[in-house]
Each structure stands twice: as C-alpha cells, then as structure tokens.
Scaffold this motif. Sequence first.
Motif, mmCIF file in Angstrom:
data_model
loop_
_atom_site.group_PDB
_atom_site.id
_atom_site.type_symbol
_atom_site.label_atom_id
_atom_site.label_comp_id
_atom_site.label_asym_id
_atom_site.label_seq_id
_atom_site.Cartn_x
_atom_site.Cartn_y
_atom_site.Cartn_z
ATOM 1 N N GLU A 166 0.704 -1.377 0.095
ATOM 2 C CA GLU A 166 0.029 -0.016 0.049
ATOM 3 C C GLU A 166 0.919 1.079 -0.005
ATOM 4 O OE1 GLU A 166 -4.032 -1.830 2.533
ATOM 5 O OE2 GLU A 166 -2.084 -1.140 3.523
ATOM 6 N N ALA A 205 2.317 1.567 -3.526
ATOM 7 C CA ALA A 205 1.083 2.052 -4.384
ATOM 8 C C ALA A 205 0.780 3.444 -4.253
ATOM 9 C CB ALA A 205 -0.093 1.289 -4.084
ATOM 10 N N LEU A 206 0.959 4.015 -3.034
ATOM 11 C CA LEU A 206 0.680 5.368 -2.600
ATOM 12 C C LEU A 206 1.621 6.249 -3.097
ATOM 13 C CD1 LEU A 206 -1.211 7.508 -1.226
ATOM 14 C CD2 LEU A 206 0.078 7.133 0.752
ATOM 15 N N THR A 207 2.948 5.788 -2.975
ATOM 16 C CA THR A 207 4.057 6.378 -3.461
ATOM 17 C C THR A 207 4.118 6.780 -5.030
ATOM 18 O OG1 THR A 207 5.513 5.739 -1.628
ATOM 19 C CG2 THR A 207 6.765 6.582 -3.623
ATOM 20 N N ALA A 208 3.515 5.849 -5.627
ATOM 21 C CA ALA A 208 3.519 5.664 -7.068
ATOM 22 C C ALA A 208 2.536 7.029 -7.498
ATOM 23 C CB ALA A 208 3.219 4.338 -7.820
ATOM 24 N N GLN A 209 1.365 6.661 -6.750
ATOM 25 C CA GLN A 209 0.439 7.643 -7.172
ATOM 26 C C GLN A 209 0.971 9.005 -6.978
ATOM 27 O OE1 GLN A 209 -2.748 7.357 -8.485
ATOM 28 N NE2 GLN A 209 -2.406 5.162 -8.543
ATOM 29 N N VAL A 210 1.466 9.374 -5.788
ATOM 30 C CA VAL A 210 2.154 10.688 -5.756
ATOM 31 C C VAL A 210 3.149 10.875 -6.690
ATOM 32 C CG1 VAL A 210 3.376 12.284 -4.199
ATOM 33 C CG2 VAL A 210 1.586 10.530 -3.190
ATOM 34 N N GLN A 253 3.010 10.136 -9.900
ATOM 35 C CA GLN A 253 2.393 10.331 -11.197
ATOM 36 C C GLN A 253 1.819 11.794 -11.133
ATOM 37 O OE1 GLN A 253 -0.433 7.147 -11.837
ATOM 38 N NE2 GLN A 253 1.124 5.845 -11.859
ATOM 39 N N LEU A 254 1.277 12.154 -9.789
ATOM 40 C CA LEU A 254 0.298 13.397 -9.749
ATOM 41 C C LEU A 254 1.676 14.683 -9.850
ATOM 42 C CD1 LEU A 254 -1.845 12.801 -6.537
ATOM 43 C CD2 LEU A 254 -2.584 13.143 -9.069
#
Length: 478
Positions: free
Chosen positions: A463, A466-471, A473-474
């Motif tokens: 998790e 996944a959260l790091t990857a989302q950040v 990308q943003l």
Amino acid sequence: MAKGSVVYGIGGVLQRFLSLLLLPFFTRVLSPQEYGVVALVGLVAMALSGLFSLGTGSSMSILYFECDTRSERHKVVWSTAALLTVNCIVLLAVLVAAAPYISHVVFETTEYANLLRIAFTSTMIVVVLEPFYAFLRLEGKAARFVTLSVVGAVAGALISIVLVLVLGWGIQGLLLASLFAQILSATLVAVTVAPHLMFGITTRFFVPLVRIGFPSIFGVFAFFVIDYLDRQMLQRMIGLDAVGVYSVGYNLGLVMLIAVSAFGMAWPPFFTSFIKRQEEAKLLFGKILNYYLIVFGGLAALFFVAAKPLVTMLAPDFVTAGQIIGLVAAAYMLKGAYLIILPGIYFAKKLHWQSAVEWIAAIANIGLNLLLIPVFGIVGAAVATLVSYALMTTLAWMVARHYLAVQYHWRQIATAVGGLGVTCGWVSWASMQFSFSGLAIHSLLALSVLFFVFGFYVLDRSERNALTAQVIQLVQRS
C-alpha cells in the motif's frame, strides 16, 4: 466512491464556510440564550424528522437497486415522493396545531410556538425533496447535487444577513431564512431534476418503502438523543448560557461532519452495488475501514490542534467552547466508521437491528450525560457523545458480522485507534498548558508521530508503494 466523496465534500465545505463566515457577526447580535433557543428548536424538528420521512431514506435505495430498468427505478423515486408528500401534509397540520404545547414542554413557555411552526415547515420541504436528491446520489450525479445544495445555502446565507443583521429579526429571521432557502431549493429541483425522471407512481412500492424503512425511524430518534438531547440536559442542569456556548463549540466541531457526510453520501450507492458480489465485499470493506481511519482519523486530530486558535479568532466571547471541538469531531469520525460496518444489515434487510444498536447507544448516552454533565459541564456532554458513538460502532460490528463476515484487519485498526488516542490526548494537554507557540510545537510533534504510525504500522508495504507511485504520477502530471 472517492471522487464522489470529494465532490460532496467540496459542497459541504462551501456551505460550512458560509456558516463560519457569518458566525462572528451573528454572535455579536445574538446572545448565548438566543443560540440556545435556536438549538432546541432544531432539536425538536430533528426529533420529528423520522415521522416525516417514514424511514424511506434507507428503504428507497434498496428498492432502487433491486429494479433492473430505468423506468422502474424512476417510479421508485416518484412513488417515494408521493408517499412522503401526503404523510408530511397530514403531520404538519397536526404539529402546527400542537406547537404551543410542544413549546411549553421544551421551553416551559408557549412563546416559541411560531418558531417551531417555521422549523416544522422547513423540515417538511426537506423531506419531500429528499427522494430527488437521493436519485442524484444513486446515479452518481454528485456535481449537480452539490450545485443545488450550494445554491440553496448561499440563498439562505444572504436572506439571513438581510433578516438578522439588516432588519434585526433575531432568531426568527434565522429560521425564516432557512425556510425561504428550502422553498427556493424546491423550485430548483422542480426545474432541473424532476423533468429528467420518467413520471410514474406505483402503489405497490408504498408498503415495502415503509416496511423496510420504518424500523429506521426509531434509529432517527436514537440519533436525536445522542446528538441533541445533551442540550436539553445542559439547559436543565446548568442553564441556557451553557447551551449557547456548547452549541457554538459543537457547531465548530461539526465541520468534521462535512467530510463524514460527504463519505456518507457516496458510500451507500457504492456498497449497495455489491449486493450480488458479497464475497468480494468481504475483502474490500475491511480495507476501506483501514483507509477511512487513516484519512478521517487524521482530520479529527487536526480539530484538536485547531480548536483553541479557531474559537479565539471566531468567537472570543465563547472561548470555553474550544474544549469540546476536538471531542465532537472525533465522535463524528466514529459515526462514519459505524456506517462502514452497516452493509451486512442492509443486505439482509434487518434494519430493526440497526435501530436496536442505535437505541442501546442512545440509552448509554443519557446515563453518561447524567453522570458527566454535573461534574464536567459541557466537556462531559461532549465525552458522552464520543463514548456513545464508540459503543454504537462496536455493537454494529457484533450484529453485522452474522450477515456479512467482512475480513477486518484488527491489528491495523487497533494501532490506528491507539495512535489517534495518544495524539489527541497529547494535543489536549498541550492546549491547557501552553500559549499558541508552545501549542504549535507540541501539535507538530504529535501529528508527526501519528502520521508515522499510519504510514508504517497501519499501511502495509504494498500500500505504501502504491501510494508513493500515485504521488509521483501526480507530481509528474503537474
């Protein structure tokens, strides 16, 4: 669900911002006693809202998703609205006549009968419009829902400025402003929502609407006890001034309810869509509770941090109200957790168990208020609310697990709750011991510890990745 929650949250923030914007002006022209009267009038209207709605807020969504065709679903909406219109007209006629008697019971005088009549009429309009607003939520039309809500709130704010600050109509102006805003909302719904629904009223929906939803009426009264009876008890034990101070602090803490309500609007359509995928729901809903505790628990901690500066800035004459802001926010954070646990009861259509759980918590709330208010005053009332919602959440899990065995992650849940308790206690202690600068330092340290616990002991490695990857990308998109 997250996107819908954000949209609903933006609308709620805008509406609450209007209330906060007007609070410094209204607290200068309205006394704590007048705020206490408004709070108790709202309390009575809320207590009777279940009789107006017949519990259809719960049953309509169940029947809606059981229908397979668009036309049948639209008939559910129109049938609910028709049933509520007839019921509300009859009930309003009775309450208008009984207003002097209700005023005497609540205030020990008939002076406020007209204020009660205004509040009852506003409640009737809100209830009759609810099926159309529910349709927007069930169809994922969050932006339109929020637009209509914000327009009504802005209109109410503008009218209240004229009636209270310009014309000097006092608390009657506040209640009339709400009524006029609801009339405007009804007009907007009639123009923008109703024409998009295929008209049709089917009487066969009337019985299941009431049969499924009616048990939840008793739950509405239970929430009335938990959320509002403490004001009546404060009035009798301490006085109307305490009710006024408590109401100001409570309303500031209720800003938390903006976020919880946003989630609460997006959650029912989401979890109901799993009614035929319950094995998947058992895995997913447990994770959702973890994420909820991280996001909303963090928000609740921020209320403890902001309580003292916020009340000093917005309502310096009500400074003691800051003692309850964080407690109220934490209580309503638990209310959201309670909603997450309910789907099993809804899937089984056993709403009487929901009402039973809520009433046990309500009875416990009465006992806690009787014990704590004489000793701790308004703080005791806020603690009673917090403990009641904790009990409600626990009891709901004990019942719902028999209908839907969700796989909750108890170690992470215990860690999140423990971290929140330590953080909020730390900040509360610092707010009593230090000035703003010292409070800021301690708050920063406490929040840092909390988010470390959330990041490394509540979320697992996958998790976090996944959260790091989302950040990332943003950041790259920006």
